[in-house]
Design an enzyme around this catalytic site. Structure first.
Site, PDB file in Angstrom:
ATOM      1  CE  LYS A  79      41.533  35.079  42.652  1.00 59.28           C
ATOM      2  NZ  LYS A  79      40.617  36.334  42.415  1.00 59.28           N
ATOM      3  CB  SER A 154      37.897  36.355  44.797  1.00 63.18           C
ATOM      4  OG  SER A 154      38.798  36.995  43.847  1.00 63.18           O
ATOM      5  CB  SER A 178      39.116  40.415  42.912  1.00 61.69           C
ATOM      6  OG  SER A 178      38.301  39.434  43.648  1.00 61.69           O
TER       7      SER A 178
HETATM    8  N1  GLN Z   1      33.933  41.724  45.544  1.00 61.22           N
HETATM    9  C1  GLN Z   1      34.079  41.429  44.067  1.00 61.22           C
HETATM   10  C2  GLN Z   1      32.320  40.632  43.731  1.00 61.22           C
HETATM   11  O1  GLN Z   1      32.196  39.527  44.758  1.00 61.22           O
HETATM   12  C3  GLN Z   1      35.337  41.601  43.130  1.00 61.22           C
HETATM   13  C4  GLN Z   1      35.478  40.141  43.578  1.00 61.22           C
HETATM   14  C5  GLN Z   1      36.334  40.297  42.446  1.00 61.22           C
HETATM   15  O2  GLN Z   1      37.516  41.217  41.910  1.00 61.22           O
HETATM   16  N2  GLN Z   1      36.625  39.234  41.590  1.00 61.22           N
HETATM   17  O3  GLN Z   1      32.180  40.293  42.793  1.00 61.22           O
END
Ligand code: GLN
Length: 492
Positions: A79, A154, A178
């Site tokens: 990532k 994400s 995410s």
């Molecule tokens: N969708 C969640 C957010 O926008 C989780 C994102 C994540 O786990 N990085 O914060």
């Protein structure tokens, strides 16, 4: 061999060790697939062919010399939130478009030390804020099951790259879902470890008390291999815990489903917005686990209504603090011709950060401001403790807790959810981060549009082995994890 990408990680490692193919061949095979297919999926921000082939040659040398190491020569993608020395690390943001880290994240150096080959860096929501990967400065990644749909976020690039067979395994991070949610949207297995199990050193911070790296792959077995590389204490991360690491591969059959008590939170299956197909597939998977010998126990998680508001105060508060460092001076993007230092800060940040990141900085700054700190931030921290206690109480009577990973399957790119609608989609994942618990997503079937549905299992602290083991046994008895995404099938 033309179908190297169909091998499991174990088969890949065995093939390399028995010299059925070399790491160079395997790596080139993936690079060719990326060159051919990723124009449609857009999972990679940066592909590093020369670097990958050099690593592959080094791995081949080690393999020839009979060097031990389970994963020598196996490719992976990181990532783009993990710092990679000499290779651009963007976190999906314009503000880091020109950022080349002077050091490797611990996860990256561990992968190197294990002899893994880095194919490149994969796309993500900007600074990991989002659930669709659309907020990336580098454009939206597509879901390999249906290119009109989002892969989740994400870690959407990680999920899409694995689902399209553009890497066998990928690293991800999970601050509020995410890893699990994109794994769910792309039909993969993904593990969010206990907070402190995987080093955060060199992992670009979103919300430091919630962020945790973990593996994403096709199966629990593949995840276990990568988890063996990622997990462990790191002196460079003071929140990393100095505790023995399990051998996740050796433990894949350590927990039997027979006799396992699975908690079913009453509140979770009556959530408004829970898609009927998701509910049905998750319930079928629980029935299957019951057939395999598990007991389903109804439990109460009374704090469910508090998850979204609590997370969406704490995460932006920490983000607003973490993101102060992007000032146009020390890192990345710098506005042109600033009038003075204030203008430099303001314009670098306004031009460098996207809309969602700016929204979170504003919310977080507000929640932390002198007049509102007690009413919002401190209160959210207290509620966070109650959420944790709710889980700990549940674990007195059950071994794991079951939930959907997301209330829906993947939706259309550009569905233009308003921010609150998007935040509500995190209902099933964010409490796990607030409590610091481990949880896993496993694919358990499809909706009417042939999009994958995921089951989430939440465990008590340090129960990664148990979670991987339960999913592994489910995957021995079912074949959902072997289904290939449409674009992977078309390019078999
Ligand atoms: N969708 C969640 C957010 O926008 C989780 C994102 C994540 O786990 N990085 O914060």
């Amino acid at each position: 061999m033309t179908d190297l990408h169909r091998l499991s990680v174990r088969e890949m490692a065995e093939g390399l060790k028995s010299a059925q193919f070399s790491s160079r061949e395997l790596t080139q095979h993936y690079l060719d697939r990326i060159a051919k297919i990723d124009q449609h999926v857009k999972s990679y921000v940066t592909v590093t062919p020369e670097h990958a082939l050099a690593q592959a040659d080094a791995a081949d040398g080690l393999l020839k010399s009979g060097m031990a190491g389970a994963l020598i020569g196996v490719p992976l993608a990181h990532k783009d939130i993990f710092c990679t020395q000499g290779i651009k690390t963007t976190a999906g943001s314009k503000i880091l478009d020109n950022f080349i880290s002077p050091y490797d994240a611990t996860v990256v150096s561990k992968a190197k030390a294990a002899g893994l080959v880095t194919l490149g860096k994969v796309n993500m929501d900007e600074f990991a804020m989002g659930s669709t990967s659309e907020s990336s400065y580098y454009g939206a990644t597509k879901n390999p099951w249906n290119l009109d749909c989002v892969p989740g976020g994400s870690s959407g690039g990680s999920a899409a790259a694995v689902a399209a067979d553009l890497t066998p395994i990928a690293t991800g991070t999970d601050t509020g879902g995410s890893i699990r949610q994109p794994a769910s949207f792309c039909g993969l297995t993904g593990l969010k470890p206990t907070y402190g199990r995987v080093s955060r050193f060199g992992m670009i911070a979103y919300a430091s008390s919630l962020d945790q790296g973990g593996p994403m792959a096709r199966s629990a077995e593949d995840c276990a291999y990568l988890m063996n590389v990622m997990a462990g204490h790191d002196q460079k991360d003071s929140t990393s815990v100095n505790k023995d690491v399990d051998d996740y591969v050796a433990d894949l059959n350590a927990t039997t489903v027979k006799g396992l008590r699975i908690g079913i939170p009453k509140q979770y299956f009556n959530v408004q917005g829970l898609d009927a197909d998701v509910k049905a597939r998750v319930e079928e998977s629980l029935k299957k686990l019951e057939e395999m010998g598990a007991t389903l126990v109804e439990i109460d998680l009374n704090m469910t209504d508090a998850y979204v508001p609590t997370y969406y105060l704490i995460a932006p508060a920490e983000a607003s603090s973490n993101l102060q460092r992007y000032d146009g001076v020390r890192y990345g993007y710098r506005a042109e011709n600033p009038k003075d230092i204030l203008d430099l800060y303001k314009r670098s940040r306004s031009e460098g950060f996207g809309a969602e990141v700016q929204r979170r900085i504003l919310i977080g700054t507000y929640a932390l401001s002198a007049g509102y700190y007690d009413a919002y931030y401190v209160k959210a921290q207290k509620v966070r403790r109650l959420i944790q206690q709710d889980f700990l109480k549940a674990f007195e009577s059950v071994d794991v807790i079951a939930a959907p990973s997301a209330p829906t399957t993947a939706y259309k790119i550009g569905a233009s959810l308003d921010p609150v609608e998007m935040y509500l989609g995190d209902i099933y994942t964010i409490a796990v981060n607030l409590a610091g618990l481990p949880a896993i997503n496993a694919p358990v079937g499809f909706d009417a549009n042939n999009l994958p549905v995921g089951l989430q299992l939440i465990g008590n602290y340090w129960s990664e082995s148990q979670l991987l083991s339960v999913v592994h046994q489910y995957q021995q008895a079912t074949d959902w994890h072997t289904k290939r995404a449409t674009i992977a099938e078309e390019n078999a």
